[in-house]
Design an enzyme around this catalytic site. Sequence first.
Site, PDB file in Angstrom:
ATOM      1  N   TRP A 253      -4.221   9.984  -5.763  1.00 22.99           N
ATOM      2  CA  TRP A 253      -5.111  10.300  -6.896  1.00 22.99           C
ATOM      3  C   TRP A 253      -4.586   9.669  -8.185  1.00 22.99           C
ATOM      4  CZ3 TRP A 253      -4.082  12.836 -11.507  1.00 22.99           C
ATOM      5  CH2 TRP A 253      -5.191  13.166 -12.286  1.00 22.99           C
ATOM      6  N   HIS A 254      -3.239   9.632  -8.314  1.00 20.09           N
ATOM      7  CA  HIS A 254      -2.668   9.131  -9.560  1.00 20.09           C
ATOM      8  C   HIS A 254      -2.920   7.645  -9.773  1.00 20.09           C
ATOM      9  CE1 HIS A 254      -0.419  12.932  -9.835  1.00 20.09           C
ATOM     10  NE2 HIS A 254      -0.434  12.662 -11.122  1.00 20.09           N
ATOM     11  N   GLY A 255      -2.962   6.883  -8.716  1.00 19.02           N
ATOM     12  CA  GLY A 255      -3.179   5.466  -8.947  1.00 19.02           C
ATOM     13  C   GLY A 255      -3.226   4.680  -7.657  1.00 19.02           C
ATOM     14  N   TYR A 387      -1.449   9.204 -19.125  1.00 13.57           N
ATOM     15  CA  TYR A 387      -2.446   9.592 -18.129  1.00 13.57           C
ATOM     16  C   TYR A 387      -3.816   8.958 -18.367  1.00 13.57           C
ATOM     17  CZ  TYR A 387      -0.115  12.616 -14.812  1.00 13.57           C
ATOM     18  OH  TYR A 387       0.660  13.063 -13.775  1.00 13.57           O
ATOM     19  N   PHE A 390      -5.076   6.906 -15.481  1.00 13.36           N
ATOM     20  CA  PHE A 390      -5.550   7.517 -14.237  1.00 13.36           C
ATOM     21  C   PHE A 390      -7.018   7.916 -14.332  1.00 13.36           C
ATOM     22  CE2 PHE A 390      -0.931   8.949 -14.366  1.00 13.36           C
ATOM     23  CZ  PHE A 390      -0.512   7.777 -13.767  1.00 13.36           C
TER      24      PHE A 390
END
Lengths: 390, 349
Positions: A253-255, A387, A390
């Site tokens: 999900w983060h990247g 963030y 993201f």
Amino acid sequence: MAGDGCGLGLSLGVNLGLLGFFKYFNFFVESATDLGNLLGLQVNEHTLAIILPVGISFYTFQTLSYTIDIYRGRLEATKSPLDFALFVAFFPQLVAGPIVRAVDFLPQLKSSRRFERVDVRAALLIFLFGFIKKTCVADHLSVAVDEIWQNPASFSVGSHWLGALLYQVQLYCDFSGYSEMAIGTAALLGYRLPINFAFPYFARSLAGVWRRWHITMTGWFRDYVYIALGGSRGGARRTLRNILLVFLVTGVWHGAAWTFVLFGLLQGVLVVLERLVLGSSEERLAWPFVLYANLVWVVSLVLFRAPSVPEAGSYYLGLVASGGPATFAPAWLGLIVGFFLVHAWMRSGRLERGLRALEPVPFAIAFGAIVALVLPFAAGNVQPFIYFQF
Amino acid sequence: MRTQTTLKSALLVGLSCASFAAVSFGIRALLGPPSGDEAAAKLAYLEDHIADYDTFFVGSSVVFRHVVPAVFDARRAELGRPARSFNLGSPGMEGLEADHTLRGLLELLPSDSTATVYFEPTEPKALLIAGQETTERSVAWHDVEATRLALELIPSGELGPRASAELAGHHLRAFLWNRTNYAQGERILRRMLPALFPHQPGGLDSETIASGAGYQALEDSADPAVITRGAAFAAGDGGALAASVAELRAARHRQATARSGDDVRERILRKRQAAAEAARAELVWLVPPTLRPMPFVRRAAAFAPPLFEYNAPGRYPMYFKSASHFDRNHLTRAASEAFSRRLAEDTAL
């Protein structure tokens, strides 16, 4: 409509399809190409020049929570497209959370906003604390952290550790600072947003860190992925598998990068091991486990910060042995100790309680004075929020 | 009820703003205005030594590197027109920033002063260097006067509304940073805990300023960028100089065209001249040897002589030879000394 599987399927398909295309398309193509070339196949890479919409991971999850909660019968579909649009695009938290769920936000739109009901003192204070974290801590630390990450090989082992510690503080102050400014801004407008951080660096286990870190994201994965996979209902082995899978998805999900995949996997493995060795109850652990939890977190964040897996590997080697002569000034270590002391003080809530207890007039005077005292210590090199990517 | 709430809220906001302004003002009174570069360090030095000098040179690096006060003073003494000069030049200091330094100098001059101020009249512009809009140095010169002039000088017609608004935003941000002491924490800590900061931040220390009366030869600079630049020029970049000199010759023959903001620029120059007169100082325009055509000088000279102009390769070929240059834009120490002697002779007449 509750229980409408087709509607849910369509929503999941569209939302995850958009997220997959914008965020992961090039990653999959590049990875497949690399794999093909590794196997000796002649594969040409065809990536697209895709511009990642800011905050897509956040509002995709918000939209998904809306449809899943309706499917589960926990929420009624809103009849107002405007309310839905406001829920998805509510500006204070649009680009970097907290991830707000429809079930928490949409009911707030049914009552009118009245300024008399706004707790202005609380809203201003939480915004100010977030602002201080971001501009007076995170942005200053970014200079030192970026310096060491530019050429880690030129730094000594001690400086590698210091760099990792500084990044831990930077990331926390950057992200929780944004969340608090978002919560404060929303509160001034009369909306409640969920808290996103609860002093994670006082956790006594890695699982405890995650319970206090980016709470709205971990809560989302718990409710919509972990529980959907069966949670802890299918026995110990299945529970551990589910934990591992949830952390893997969290990393992705983060990247769209192998560093984030490995970061998620590492977190999953460590939390599983921790559960096997230490059990699942954090409360039973003595306070020195705070050091353990921080150590594990700091070391694993190297993967989070590294631009690539090989660079993460080099940094990990640098934590053990490095011929680099450059060293950071020891004053930075004092800064980290100072951060934890302030963190502990903030956790006690004394400052916030004291300021909130002031009558309006003294509060107004004190607030203006505090802002004037804070601004000189803000960093001149304004950095984008971490963030945002993201 | 609603009116009462609104009034109460307005009062509280007002109180908060007043408290903010009072504390910001207090911090500023303790710290002094933000300081940015060599010129700020030199002005700070002059606060205690202004009586030691009666001639000042204000301008960019071509003033800083080309005017040697010791040589200038010695030659003037030989000619029977003694001077005690000080170099207030600073790299890249032009337009509104130079104007800010000039105002700072004029404020420092004692009431019985009979000083002469040589000022390089670079064109005041609103444009800022990209990425340097809110550097410490940019914030330092954004006082009320400079910000007001910068906003007036924004060439809205050329830039369009969006770019103009952005530029205005940059100036206002720098101004607000200046007034609120934003990002000045290091100076506060320096003042409170001097033991932790044994070295002065960047720029020149007071000993260097005192020994050269503000001048420092490029050959004496420890800045790695300067050393590299000098070595590259010596190694053969001199060819670029010839091309630049040819461009300068051509440009000097072109007439300066009228541009938006010219009225503001002329007003600035007139105002400074009036301020100099009020301070009993003589303001003189000076263009040291430089490769820039400086068309604005024509306008400045039209209404406010005297002007000493040395960016003329035809008249002063010795300042435009490779052998006289440390790098493309600056003279060697020897050439700067020769120029300073020449300047002393011309101004002694």
